[in-house]
Scaffold this motif. Structure first.
Motif, PDB file in Angstrom:
ATOM      1  N   SER A 255       0.818  -1.281  -0.067  1.00  0.00           N
ATOM      2  CA  SER A 255       0.096  -0.065  -0.058  1.00  0.00           C
ATOM      3  C   SER A 255       0.910   1.297   0.027  1.00  0.00           C
ATOM      4  CB  SER A 255      -0.859  -0.120   1.232  1.00  0.00           C
ATOM      5  OG  SER A 255      -0.091   0.105   2.394  1.00  0.00           O
ATOM      6  N   PHE A 256       2.057   1.276   0.717  1.00  0.00           N
ATOM      7  CA  PHE A 256       2.812   2.306   0.754  1.00  0.00           C
ATOM      8  C   PHE A 256       3.413   2.830  -0.539  1.00  0.00           C
ATOM      9  CE2 PHE A 256       4.049   2.520   5.507  1.00  0.00           C
ATOM     10  CZ  PHE A 256       2.725   3.005   5.941  1.00  0.00           C
ATOM     11  N   GLU A 257       3.772   1.583  -1.393  1.00  0.00           N
ATOM     12  CA  GLU A 257       4.261   1.874  -2.786  1.00  0.00           C
ATOM     13  C   GLU A 257       2.928   2.434  -3.451  1.00  0.00           C
ATOM     14  OE1 GLU A 257       4.558   0.816  -7.337  1.00  0.00           O
ATOM     15  OE2 GLU A 257       3.025   0.034  -5.817  1.00  0.00           O
ATOM     16  N   TYR A 258       1.684   2.232  -3.542  1.00  0.00           N
ATOM     17  CA  TYR A 258       0.802   2.642  -4.124  1.00  0.00           C
ATOM     18  C   TYR A 258       0.398   4.113  -3.523  1.00  0.00           C
ATOM     19  CZ  TYR A 258      -4.290   3.595  -5.657  1.00  0.00           C
ATOM     20  OH  TYR A 258      -5.498   3.825  -6.301  1.00  0.00           O
ATOM     21  N   PHE A 259       0.501   4.341  -2.390  1.00  0.00           N
ATOM     22  CA  PHE A 259       0.524   5.878  -2.018  1.00  0.00           C
ATOM     23  C   PHE A 259       1.387   6.569  -2.342  1.00  0.00           C
ATOM     24  CE2 PHE A 259      -1.581   4.287   2.244  1.00  0.00           C
ATOM     25  CZ  PHE A 259      -2.922   3.856   1.716  1.00  0.00           C
ATOM     26  N   THR A 260       2.607   6.136  -2.438  1.00  0.00           N
ATOM     27  CA  THR A 260       3.736   6.823  -2.901  1.00  0.00           C
ATOM     28  C   THR A 260       3.812   7.187  -4.617  1.00  0.00           C
ATOM     29  OG1 THR A 260       5.152   6.273  -1.282  1.00  0.00           O
ATOM     30  CG2 THR A 260       6.172   7.341  -3.119  1.00  0.00           C
ATOM     31  N   ASN A 261       3.694   6.085  -5.329  1.00  0.00           N
ATOM     32  CA  ASN A 261       3.423   6.342  -6.714  1.00  0.00           C
ATOM     33  C   ASN A 261       2.297   6.901  -7.370  1.00  0.00           C
ATOM     34  OD1 ASN A 261       6.339   5.188  -6.555  1.00  0.00           O
ATOM     35  ND2 ASN A 261       5.675   3.118  -6.937  1.00  0.00           N
ATOM     36  N   SER A 262       1.164   6.416  -6.858  1.00  0.00           N
ATOM     37  CA  SER A 262       0.001   6.829  -7.447  1.00  0.00           C
ATOM     38  C   SER A 262      -0.571   8.071  -6.736  1.00  0.00           C
ATOM     39  CB  SER A 262      -1.065   5.953  -7.443  1.00  0.00           C
ATOM     40  OG  SER A 262      -0.619   4.579  -7.937  1.00  0.00           O
ATOM     41  N   LEU A 263      -0.510   8.425  -5.423  1.00  0.00           N
ATOM     42  CA  LEU A 263      -1.005   9.474  -4.714  1.00  0.00           C
ATOM     43  C   LEU A 263       0.048  10.272  -4.360  1.00  0.00           C
ATOM     44  CD1 LEU A 263      -3.676   7.354  -2.767  1.00  0.00           C
ATOM     45  CD2 LEU A 263      -4.207   8.736  -4.854  1.00  0.00           C
ATOM     46  N   HIS A 264       1.202  10.028  -4.715  1.00  0.00           N
ATOM     47  CA  HIS A 264       2.444  11.154  -4.320  1.00  0.00           C
ATOM     48  C   HIS A 264       2.430  11.559  -2.753  1.00  0.00           C
ATOM     49  CE1 HIS A 264       2.353  11.309  -8.666  1.00  0.00           C
ATOM     50  NE2 HIS A 264       1.365  11.975  -8.698  1.00  0.00           N
ATOM     51  N   ALA A 265       2.485  10.181  -2.078  1.00  0.00           N
ATOM     52  CA  ALA A 265       2.375  10.674  -0.488  1.00  0.00           C
ATOM     53  C   ALA A 265       3.816  10.563  -0.136  1.00  0.00           C
ATOM     54  CB  ALA A 265       1.684   9.423   0.137  1.00  0.00           C
ATOM     55  N   LYS A 266       4.410  11.574   0.920  1.00  0.00           N
ATOM     56  CA  LYS A 266       5.532  11.330   1.609  1.00  0.00           C
ATOM     57  C   LYS A 266       5.824  10.217   2.503  1.00  0.00           C
ATOM     58  CE  LYS A 266       6.246  16.629   0.631  1.00  0.00           C
ATOM     59  NZ  LYS A 266       6.754  17.408   1.007  1.00  0.00           N
ATOM     60  N   LEU A 317     -10.421   6.008  -5.119  1.00  0.00           N
ATOM     61  CA  LEU A 317     -11.598   7.051  -5.504  1.00  0.00           C
ATOM     62  C   LEU A 317     -11.148   8.424  -4.935  1.00  0.00           C
ATOM     63  CD1 LEU A 317     -14.865   5.139  -4.715  1.00  0.00           C
ATOM     64  CD2 LEU A 317     -13.659   5.485  -6.851  1.00  0.00           C
ATOM     65  N   VAL A 318      -9.989   8.434  -3.809  1.00  0.00           N
ATOM     66  CA  VAL A 318      -9.713   9.664  -3.403  1.00  0.00           C
ATOM     67  C   VAL A 318      -8.764  10.490  -4.192  1.00  0.00           C
ATOM     68  CG1 VAL A 318     -10.002   8.785  -0.952  1.00  0.00           C
ATOM     69  CG2 VAL A 318      -7.655   8.483  -2.108  1.00  0.00           C
ATOM     70  N   PRO A 319      -8.968  11.759  -4.542  1.00  0.00           N
ATOM     71  CA  PRO A 319      -8.166  12.541  -5.180  1.00  0.00           C
ATOM     72  C   PRO A 319      -6.698  13.102  -4.792  1.00  0.00           C
ATOM     73  CG  PRO A 319     -10.037  14.039  -4.189  1.00  0.00           C
ATOM     74  CD  PRO A 319     -10.056  12.421  -3.734  1.00  0.00           C
ATOM     75  N   LYS A 320      -6.752  13.284  -3.412  1.00  0.00           N
ATOM     76  CA  LYS A 320      -5.625  13.547  -2.785  1.00  0.00           C
ATOM     77  C   LYS A 320      -5.064  12.678  -1.831  1.00  0.00           C
ATOM     78  CE  LYS A 320      -6.490  18.494  -3.501  1.00  0.00           C
ATOM     79  NZ  LYS A 320      -5.571  18.743  -4.548  1.00  0.00           N
ATOM     80  N   ALA A 321      -3.498  12.540  -1.641  1.00  0.00           N
ATOM     81  CA  ALA A 321      -2.978  11.562  -0.722  1.00  0.00           C
ATOM     82  C   ALA A 321      -3.532  11.637   0.703  1.00  0.00           C
ATOM     83  CB  ALA A 321      -1.565  11.683  -0.970  1.00  0.00           C
TER      84      ALA A 321
END
Length: 427
Positions: A255-266, A317-321
């Motif tokens: 999930s962290f890989e998804y958050f970082t690459n798709s949602l640009h999470a730090k 569905l969320v637009p922002k991280a």
């Protein structure tokens, strides 16, 4: 006066510091940074798959050896497992060992070690409960706390220093020392006063109030599995455990890989998701015994599956991280209810380290094996949104199937014609 005697609560606190500092949910970011080849979805999923296979094959056998060993041997096995986990994680940062085959091999050894420590922690908690009246959930919540604390630290330090080594290696070494000390103390406490002979009587058909609690450990994994699958209702429950584990694998590992690459999470935001999860896990673990007594462990499992489905579909569905933080409470619901349900199921039908080991293999190895394989294929052919939506609907369908099967068997007069096992004398 504060009670400083060894308890599973302390063991969970230190061991989850260990698990989080050995990469934890950041592993999908750490290992591609160490080995760029692992950035490919299919190869990254293979990395986790092989680690799970090694644990699936080895841990049940190791738990059986542990269960039939002397107290001194048990403490040695626990110590070696903790040290092996830490050593394989630290060695992975050596630049000369950055190739994919070496990284995969080290991760396989690390997975075997951490899975064994986790399984032994669960079985020691149940044994401690028989002896001192400790409830699983009230002990396990301390692991949730330390998991969150270490994840926050790792996330912020990694963001500040741009170094996974600085963020994790010192913490991994310190937590290993603490886990060894607390683990040895809890094992000695659990073994004190144990008799050399225990007898088992298994009757999966009997109503809950008439069930006898199993306390013997010296059975084989195959016998434990047969006991857990003794009725169609039991089988439907294990199917639910398997389905949820299949879906949980992508959240726990990727999930962290998804958050970082798709949602640009730090990294700091990734660590914060764990904190939000744990805030909701703590009260659920604390009142787990009360919840189970009121609704039963099968209903807890159903709730865990429904929470999972709504959460992972929401990720897409969320637009922002930062909005994933709104969904993370559902992960706490899934983990706390699912873990409590599986522990209670084993405690009822096949108590002991071997029984816990069998279910942990299903939850931690066999389910993730399929889940990670599907992730690699679907992400490679389509995208990660398709992965999360697909698993959300898969677990949702599985929850309805489990509920329907369980309800049907509740009124089935032919259920419960399972074979009964004879008393087993410990060697």
């Amino acid at each position: 006066m504060v009670n400083l005697s060894p308890t599973p609560s302390l063991l969970y606190f230190t061991s989850f510091l260990l698990f989080a500092s050995n990469g934890g949910r950041f592993s999908s970011l750490i290992f591609p940074a160490l080995c760029p080849e692992l950035s490919q979805p299919l190869l990254l999923s293979t990395f986790f798959i092989l680690a799970n296979v090694s644990s699936m094959v080895s841990v049940p056998k190791l738990v059986h050896v542990y269960s039939t060993s002397s107290t001194a041997k048990k403490t040695q096995m626990f110590t070696v497992s903790v040290l092996m986990a830490t050593a394989t994680y630290v060695i992975a940062f050596v630049p000369a060992l950055s190739s994919a085959p070496i990284q995969i091999g080290l991760r396989m050894l690390n997975q075997v070690s951490t899975s064994l420590v986790s399984t032994l922690g669960d079985s020691l908690t149940v044994k401690h409960g028989h002896k001192h009246g400790t409830e699983f959930g009230q002990a396990r919540l301390f692991g949730a706390v330390s998991w969150a604390l270490m994840s926050i630290v790792v996330g912020y330090v990694a963001e500040w220093t741009s170094s996974w080594a600085i963020a994790t290696i010192p913490a991994a070494i310190v937590s290993a020392i603490l886990t060894v000390l607390t683990g040895r103390a809890v094992i000695l406490d659990a073994e004190e006063g144990e008799s050399g002979v225990a007898y088992v009587k298994v009757d999966p058909d009997a109503p809950p109030e008439n069930d006898e609690t199993l306390t013997e450990d010296n059975i084989t994994p195959s016998v434990a599995f047969c006991r857990l699958m003794a009725t169609a209702s039991n089988s439907s429950f294990l199917f639910g455990v398997f389905a949820l584990a299949t879906g949980m694998s992508i959240v726990e590992s990727l999930s962290f890989e998804y958050f970082t690459n798709s949602l640009h999470a730090k990294p700091s935001l990734n660590g914060m998701t764990v904190l939000i999860t744990v805030i909701f896990e703590i009260p659920l673990f604390h009142y787990a015994g009360t919840l189970e007594n009121r609704v039963g462990f099968k209903t807890l499992q159903l709730g865990a599956m429904l929470a999972y489905s709504f959460r992972v579909i929401g990720y897409t569905l969320v637009p922002k991280a930062w909005m994933v933080l709104l969904l993370e409470p559902l992960h706490g619901v899934t983990y706390a209810l699912g873990k409590t349900a599986s522990i209670s199921f084993v405690k009822k039908y096949c108590d002991g380290a071997v029984g816990q080991g069998v279910v942990n293999v299903i939850r931690g190895n066999i389910g993730p094996l399929l889940g990670l394989l599907l992730y690699g294929v679907i992400a490679q052919l389509f995208n990660e949104d398709a992965v999360y939506r697909g698993f959300g609907f898969l677990v949702l369908i599985a929850s309805f199937a489990m509920k329907a099967t369980s309800d049907a068997n509740t009124t089935n007069p032919m259920e419960g014609r399972a074979s009964k096992f004879r008393n087993i004398e410990k060697m």
